[in-house]
Enzyme design. Structure first.
Site, PDB file in Angstrom:
ATOM      1  N   ALA A   1     -23.202  11.018  17.582  1.00 58.12           N
ATOM      2  CA  ALA A   1     -22.195  10.572  16.617  1.00 58.12           C
ATOM      3  C   ALA A   1     -22.850   9.897  15.427  1.00 58.12           C
ATOM      4  O   ALA A   1     -24.043   9.560  15.453  1.00 58.12           O
ATOM      5  CB  ALA A   1     -21.223   9.599  17.292  1.00 58.12           C
ATOM      6  N   ALA A   2     -22.059   9.703  14.375  1.00 61.98           N
ATOM      7  CA  ALA A   2     -22.548   8.949  13.216  1.00 61.98           C
ATOM      8  C   ALA A   2     -22.820   7.507  13.634  1.00 61.98           C
ATOM      9  O   ALA A   2     -22.328   7.025  14.669  1.00 61.98           O
ATOM     10  CB  ALA A   2     -21.520   8.996  12.087  1.00 61.98           C
TER      11      ALA A   2
ATOM     12  N   HIS B  66     -47.797  10.585  17.934  1.00 65.74           N
ATOM     13  CA  HIS B  66     -46.467  10.053  18.227  1.00 65.74           C
ATOM     14  C   HIS B  66     -45.944  10.536  19.578  1.00 65.74           C
ATOM     15  O   HIS B  66     -45.012   9.945  20.152  1.00 65.74           O
ATOM     16  CB  HIS B  66     -45.493  10.465  17.124  1.00 65.74           C
ATOM     17  CG  HIS B  66     -44.219   9.678  17.122  1.00 65.74           C
ATOM     18  ND1 HIS B  66     -44.142   8.363  17.529  1.00 65.74           N
ATOM     19  CD2 HIS B  66     -42.948  10.024  16.752  1.00 65.74           C
ATOM     20  CE1 HIS B  66     -42.888   7.934  17.419  1.00 65.74           C
ATOM     21  NE2 HIS B  66     -42.159   8.921  16.958  1.00 65.74           N
TER      22      HIS B  66
ATOM     23  N   VAL C 104     -22.823   3.110  17.633  1.00 59.77           N
ATOM     24  CA  VAL C 104     -22.990   1.734  18.112  1.00 59.77           C
ATOM     25  C   VAL C 104     -21.704   1.248  18.763  1.00 59.77           C
ATOM     26  O   VAL C 104     -21.726   0.684  19.876  1.00 59.77           O
ATOM     27  CB  VAL C 104     -23.402   0.794  16.963  1.00 59.77           C
ATOM     28  CG1 VAL C 104     -23.534  -0.640  17.474  1.00 59.77           C
ATOM     29  CG2 VAL C 104     -24.713   1.258  16.331  1.00 59.77           C
TER      30      VAL C 104
ATOM     31  N   GLY D 225     -35.620   2.538  24.529  1.00 57.52           N
ATOM     32  CA  GLY D 225     -34.766   2.580  23.357  1.00 57.52           C
ATOM     33  C   GLY D 225     -35.168   1.429  22.449  1.00 57.52           C
ATOM     34  O   GLY D 225     -35.148   0.266  22.879  1.00 57.52           O
ATOM     35  N   HIS D 226     -35.562   1.728  21.241  1.00 60.67           N
ATOM     36  CA  HIS D 226     -35.982   0.682  20.303  1.00 60.67           C
ATOM     37  C   HIS D 226     -34.797   0.317  19.415  1.00 60.67           C
ATOM     38  O   HIS D 226     -34.135  -0.698  19.632  1.00 60.67           O
ATOM     39  CB  HIS D 226     -37.181   1.161  19.496  1.00 60.67           C
ATOM     40  CG  HIS D 226     -38.381   1.458  20.355  1.00 60.67           C
ATOM     41  ND1 HIS D 226     -39.504   2.086  19.884  1.00 60.67           N
ATOM     42  CD2 HIS D 226     -38.614   1.216  21.673  1.00 60.67           C
ATOM     43  CE1 HIS D 226     -40.388   2.210  20.867  1.00 60.67           C
ATOM     44  NE2 HIS D 226     -39.853   1.693  21.962  1.00 60.67           N
ATOM     45  N   THR D 227     -34.469   1.195  18.467  1.00 67.90           N
ATOM     46  CA  THR D 227     -33.255   0.970  17.674  1.00 67.90           C
ATOM     47  C   THR D 227     -32.021   1.059  18.571  1.00 67.90           C
ATOM     48  O   THR D 227     -31.088   0.241  18.449  1.00 67.90           O
ATOM     49  CB  THR D 227     -33.156   1.999  16.542  1.00 67.90           C
ATOM     50  OG1 THR D 227     -34.322   1.912  15.728  1.00 67.90           O
ATOM     51  CG2 THR D 227     -31.926   1.750  15.683  1.00 67.90           C
TER      52      THR D 227
END
Length: 1151
Positions: free
Chosen positions: A1011-1012, A612, A1017, A1034-1036
């Site tokens: 952050a949460a 990974h 987002v 950045g994937h997600t």
């Protein structure tokens, strides 16, 4: 990644001596009854003596004791003479001086004395008898017997002569004649204790132990002050296993004469062998008090201290022994042994070389010296010295075993294997060779052979700590973690200072999730051996996994100081520096890391870089495949042994779908819960067309109690918790019994993976998807679901799997469902201001009440976006609601930390920073917030008038070349800032330092805390442009930022992980944000930062494309995936081989 478990190559110290006999200082008792008792504990029964006698090293000790006594009889008598002065000695003392083996009676006074002719001279019998005694004491048995025969011929009933003849014949091994003279003595005087003692010696030598004991006991009964008989009785009792009575016999002798320091030392040896170390210590100390120059007692006391772990006291006493007696060979050997164990190698070498000066052909000392050379890393010298030991003693299995260890260390594995086999040929029960040969078999992947050999070693020697530890390592590899722990504990019970066992047990506990216990094991290993580099490295790895980077870096650095050539520690330390963006000597470090990996692959070793992490370094595709393949092989090996002899798993019928059954697909993941993978795909099981597919979800992790888990459980037709089936074989059987057609691996080599299940092939088709951005390198994985942008056919050589293309992008996000309150937004502004549309924003799930306000104005922008699965280019009108209200009260609310306020009379808004405190499940993304959330640049110390470039990835994805591009962008965009996350917080100082060194004002870098999910987002709306990380996209986070309508600039490289953002942008219909070069990357970003109209148009385009393109369309994604999986099955159904499935999708030019 911690180093795979260390297999102890048991480098036995050959012939290590324990208690030593005093040469020539043993009072009269049979030479074949050594003063060393077999190793054991107090109260050992005769029934257990056979096992005790098998204690490793015991036979050597006994043989050494016997050899020492036989070779040093003259020295023995001299030492006794020093203890008891002949002039003025008591009758008992005179008795002790007569012979080391046999007891003689004092001459009986006769008057007048007969005479015999000796050398032509008439001598009295008394005079001749004295001459015989003198010759006997000098070891001149032939002359002694000649004088005795003269007396015997003249006086056949002369009792002293009969006893002396018995002793002479015993020493010359004429046992029957010795017995006859003893019987004659008894015939002359049936109360003669000495005769019975000598007869006891005869019976003991003949193996008639009971008869020997009866005669010894009769001797002390007849003569209670008979010291010689007590000592002989003690030796016989030891041989019979009656150790307690042997102690009593020694005590009786010492009660008669407490100053017998040699006897007291022998009693100490017996007590030590019984485990009564403190009593043994008292005996040795008393012997030294009686005779301070008695070197043997000093040496034996050193042995006790060594057994008690008092290494420095042991060294002191051995050194005292050799000072008192510079020719004390065994003390030098013991000194060398304890110095070796203390890792004081230079002094150990000196001690062994001094021993070789005394005995140059001593094979055992050569063997021990070779062991020290081995420990010093002087492998060639060790090999030569082992060979010298073998030349001196060809039938020397220990030397062959240790020679094999050195050959293996040198890389001569074939020759090493031959030497282990030679050792076993000489001694089939040589447990060390069984163990070490097992290590070779294990490294060759012959796990079954290795296991058999470890078990054989333990059968031979159940107290073999290294074999327990090594067997535990194999059990750990096979996933039998509880069994592994039992064997590690057994190894530690046997050897409480076995640092390797502690370290390896720590690895197992870490794998079981017990980090605190693992840390305790590593710390104990380091406490035992502060120079144990592997334990430092393993401790570093657990700190690294916990995010304790300072501690991890310190421990890895310590490991490398102790062991500079330590690939695991070096590569993991390099990864730590990558995580915190410490780029000192970056190029040099990366070059060395790549070289390490290439060398390891060349030598077919497990690489020190985890699959990974391989995407972070400039490795070739072949190298990345090879790294993954090594880990895949480990998975295969772990389950291969478990399944031997079992019936192969039965797959779903090839024609079951053709015959009307739905295609059964199984998603396997450890991330069904609050994890980015679930954030992306949680709606897929519920949105699949159940007329086409039957969905199974196999969870590898326990239920975390979140709504994400509940949603997946409720919306999957079948949800199976495999965390309750820890056995990989049984888990695979369950999947096979479910008749899965296509099994989907969502973990790869990420945390929680169980690739061993896939290695067992529970489904006819097995596929990689979504959760792991690279190849598996596994022969048991058939396809990887990807797309033409992410994985063009020209890069097919980067995968062991065949490529299976989705029509748009293989990536998906559940944002439209999970974060639907961010589908729309209202920009808040003061009247008459020109604030950006990214400074103050409101979001809520129901916009209607806000849009009905009279204060709402609309900004309209025309743009062109792609629409639907056919990617039709259509005109779109972006209508952006703007709420014009005074913003000063809102800013005050934010500055004071107020949670809510009324913006207008009937509109209550919530400070977006308070989401976690007020609505936990809404903060994590498990629920849609039901309030109006206010998000402001002021909340994150972002200037309203600045162009905000952001990147919310983990900092390890940034490399120097990426930050150099970003600095260049900031330099060319006035009033721009870069917004990053403390992900981890240790990276902030290094990035700031790097920027300052290149002349950038540090105030232009703004860091925020992690952050949460919902806030993470939502706050992306405050950025103007996202700058992606080319090294690993950045994937997600790419999906997150695009969902907020923020443009993202990227640049694809060659790895899958570096091309995901490009795929997302092409699917979104904004390929103009994809750069081909670093210069183009900078140019795209600078134009967005300096051309306000261009930025506004691009933001409008991204905003509108979110809902018009397929990027966030989960329903369409499910349909496309069902088509693709159906094609895989059709190929299988028709008997076609696995091959790329591209559906004629072409990769855009230049990608």
């Amino acid at each position: 990644m911690e180093k795979p478990n260390y297999f102890q190559s048991y480098n036995k110290v050959i012939g290590a001596t324990g208690e030593q006999l005093a040469p020539g200082a043993v009072p009269p008792h049979p030479v074949l009854a050594p003063s060393i008792a077999p190793g054991g504990v107090a109260g050992v029964s005769a029934a257990n003596m056979a096992n005790i006698m098998q204690t490793p090293g015991f036979a050597n000790l006994v043989q050494q004791a016997i050899r020492t006594q036989l070779e040093n009889q003259a020295a023995q008598q001299l030492a006794v003479n020093q203890q008891f002065q002949l002039n003025g000695a008591t009758a008992v003392q005179q008795q002790l001086l007569l012979t080391p083996q046999q007891s003689l009676a004092q001459p009986i006074a006769l008057a007048p004395q007969p005479t015999v002719v000796l050398n032509g001279v008439s001598e009295t019998l008394k005079k001749v008898t004295e001459l015989a005694h003198r010759q006997f004491q000098s070891g001149n048995y032939v002359e002694a017997e000649k004088y005795c025969n003269l007396v015997f011929q003249s006086d056949p009933n002369n009792l002293p002569t009969l006893l002396l003849l018995s002793a002479i014949n015993f020493q010359t091994k004429n046992l029957e004649k010795s017995m006859q003279y003893s019987m004659l003595a008894i015939k002359v005087n049936n109360q003669c204790a000495e005769a019975y003692s000598n007869l006891g010696n005869y019976y003991k030598e003949k193996g008639q132990l009971q008869d020997a004991l009866e005669n010894y006991k009769l001797a002390v009964k007849l003569k209670p002050e008979f010291i010689d008989a007590y000592i002989n009785l003690a030796a016989a009792l030891v041989s019979g296993g009656d150790l307690e009575q042997a102690v009593t016999a020694y005590f009786n002798a010492l009660q008669i004469n407490p100053d017998l320091y040699c006897v007291r030392s022998d009693l100490g040896n017996l007590l030590k062998a019984m485990g009564r170390l403190e009593e043994a210590k008292v005996c040795y100390l008393k012997a030294i008090e009686t005779q301070p120059q008695f070197a043997v007692a000093w040496s034996n006391l050193g042995c006790v201290f060594n057994s008690q772990g008092e290494i420095w006291l042991a060294i002191h006493h051995f050194e005292k022994a050799v000072t008192l007696d510079p020719n004390f060979l065994d003390a030098y050997i013991n000194l060398g042994n304890v110095l070796k164990e203390a890792r004081i190698f230079d002094r150990a070498v000196s001690a062994y070389l001094r021993a070789l000066n005394l005995s140059g052909n001593h094979a055992v000392v050569h063997g021990n010296l070779a062991c020290v050379y081995y420990e010093q890393g002087l492998i060639d010298l060790a090999i030569d010295t082992y060979k010298k030991a073998i030349d001196l003693q060809p039938h020397f299995p220990d030397a062959y075993c240790n020679l094999a260890n050195a050959l293996k260390e040198k890389g001569s594995v074939v020759e090493a294997e031959q030497m282990y086999m030679k050792a076993l040929e000489l001694c089939p029960t040589h447990a060390d060779s069984q163990n070490n040969l097992a290590n070779i078999k294990r490294e060759q992947g012959k796990i079954e052979d290795a296991t058999r050999l470890y078990l054989k070693a333990l059968e031979i020697y159940p107290e073999f700590a290294a074999a327990h530890s090594n067997l535990a390592s194999i059990l750990q590899q096979q996933g039998k973690l509880n069994d592994a722990i039992l064997h590690y504990k057994e190894a530690i019970r046997i050897a409480p200072t076995f640092a390797d066992a502690y370290s390896n047990m720590g690895n197992t506990l870490k794998e079981m999730g017990d980090s605190s216990a693992a840390i305790a094991c590593y710390n104990r290993a380091i406490q035992i051996n502060p120079a144990f580099a592997d334990a430092h490295s393993n401790l570093a790895s657990i700190h690294k996994d916990a995010g304790n980077m300072a501690e991890a870096i310190q421990s890895y650095s310590t490991a490398l100081k102790l062991k500079p050539d330590f690939p695991d520690a070096y590569c993991n330390l390099a990864h730590c520096h990558q995580i915190i963006c410490d780029w000192n000597d970056y190029d040099k470090r990366v070059r060395k890391l790549v070289q390490i990996v290439e060398d390891q692959l060349c030598k077919k070793r497990l690489p020190s870089v985890h699959p990974h992490h391989s995407m972070l370094y400039p490795l070739s595709h072949a190298a990345r495949i090879a790294i993954a393949a090594k880990h895949a092989s480990l998975c295969f090996d772990k389950v291969h042994v478990q399944m031997l002899g079992k019936t192969p798993l039965i797959h779903a019928d090839r024609f079951s779908v053709q015959n009307g059954q739905r295609l059964r697909i199984g998603y396997v993941s450890s991330d069904f819960g609050n994890h980015p993978t679930s954030h992306l795909m949680q709606s897929i099981p519920g949105m699949h067309d159940r007329s086409r597919v039957e969905v199974f979800c196999y969870a590898l992790s326990v239920n975390d109690g979140t709504n994400f888990r509940s949603k997946l459980m409720n919306e999957s037709e079948h949800f199976v918790d495999l965390s309750q089936i820890p056995c990989n074989g049984k888990a695979a059987e369950k999947i096979a019994q479910d008749g899965i057609h296509i099994l989907i691996n969502m973990n790869g080599y990420t945390k929680g993976a169980r690739n061993e299940i896939f290695a067992l092939r529970p489904a006819p088709i097995q596929v990689m998807w979504l959760g792991y951005p690279s190849t598996s390198g596994a022969t048991f994985m058939d396809y990887i679901i990807t797309d033409a942008v992410t994985s063009p056919l020209r890069l097919a050589n980067a995968f062991t799997e065949k490529l299976a293309y989705m029509p748009h992008t293989f990536f998906i996000g559940d944002h439209a469902q999970m974060l639907r309150h961010l589908t729309d937004k209202v920009v808040v502004k003061d009247k008459e201001t020109t604030e950006r549309d990214s400074c103050l924003i409101m979001n809520t799930a129901n916009m209607d009440p806000i849009l009905a306000k009279s204060e709402i104005k609309e900004q309209v922008l025309d743009t062109e976006v792609v629409s639907g699965p056919n990617k039709e280019l259509v005109r779109a009108e972006m209508v952006l609601p703007v709420l014009e209200v005074p913003t000063e009260p809102i800013k005050q609310m934010i500055m004071t930390g107020q949670m809510t306020m009324n913006v207008m009379e009937d509109m209550n808004v919530q400070n977006g920073l308070g989401q976690s405190q007020m609505h936990h499940k809404a903060a994590t993304g498990e629920e849609i917030p039901n309030s109006v959330l206010l998000t402001s640049r002021a909340q994150y110390q972002l200037p309203d008038d600045a162009i905000v470039f952001c990147n919310f990835n983990q900092l390890y994805k940034i490399d120097p070349s990426t930050l150099d591009m970003w600095i260049k962008i900031l330099e060319n965009v006035p009033k721009s800032i870069l917004w990053l996350l403390r992900f981890p917080y240790q990276g902030e100082e290094h990035i700031r330092k790097y920027c300052v060194e290149r002349g950038l004002d540090p105030s232009r870098i703004v860091f925020s805390n992690v952050a949460a999910k919902e806030e993470h987002v939502r706050r992306g709306q405050l950025a103007d442009v996202c700058l992606d990380t080319p090294l690993c996209n950045g994937h997600t986070t790419g999906m997150d930022i695009l969902w907020t309508g923020t443009p993202m600039v990227t640049m694809p490289l060659e790895s899958l992980a570096s091309r995901v953002a490009t795929s997302q942008l092409y699917a979104l219909g904004v390929p103009e944000l994809v750069a081909k070069t670093r210069q183009e990357y900078v140019s795209i970003a600078v134009r967005l930062g300096t051309d306000a109209d261009h930025l506004a148009n691009m933001r409008a385009k991204v905003w509108m494309a979110r809902t018009s393109s397929t990027l966030f369309d989960v329903k369409q994604y499910c349909h496309d995936m069902e088509d693709l999986l159906g094609q895989m099955w059709k190929r299988y159904e028709s008997g076609m081989p696995i091959d790329h499935i591209t559906n004629n999708t072409e990769t855009p030019h230049g990608l």
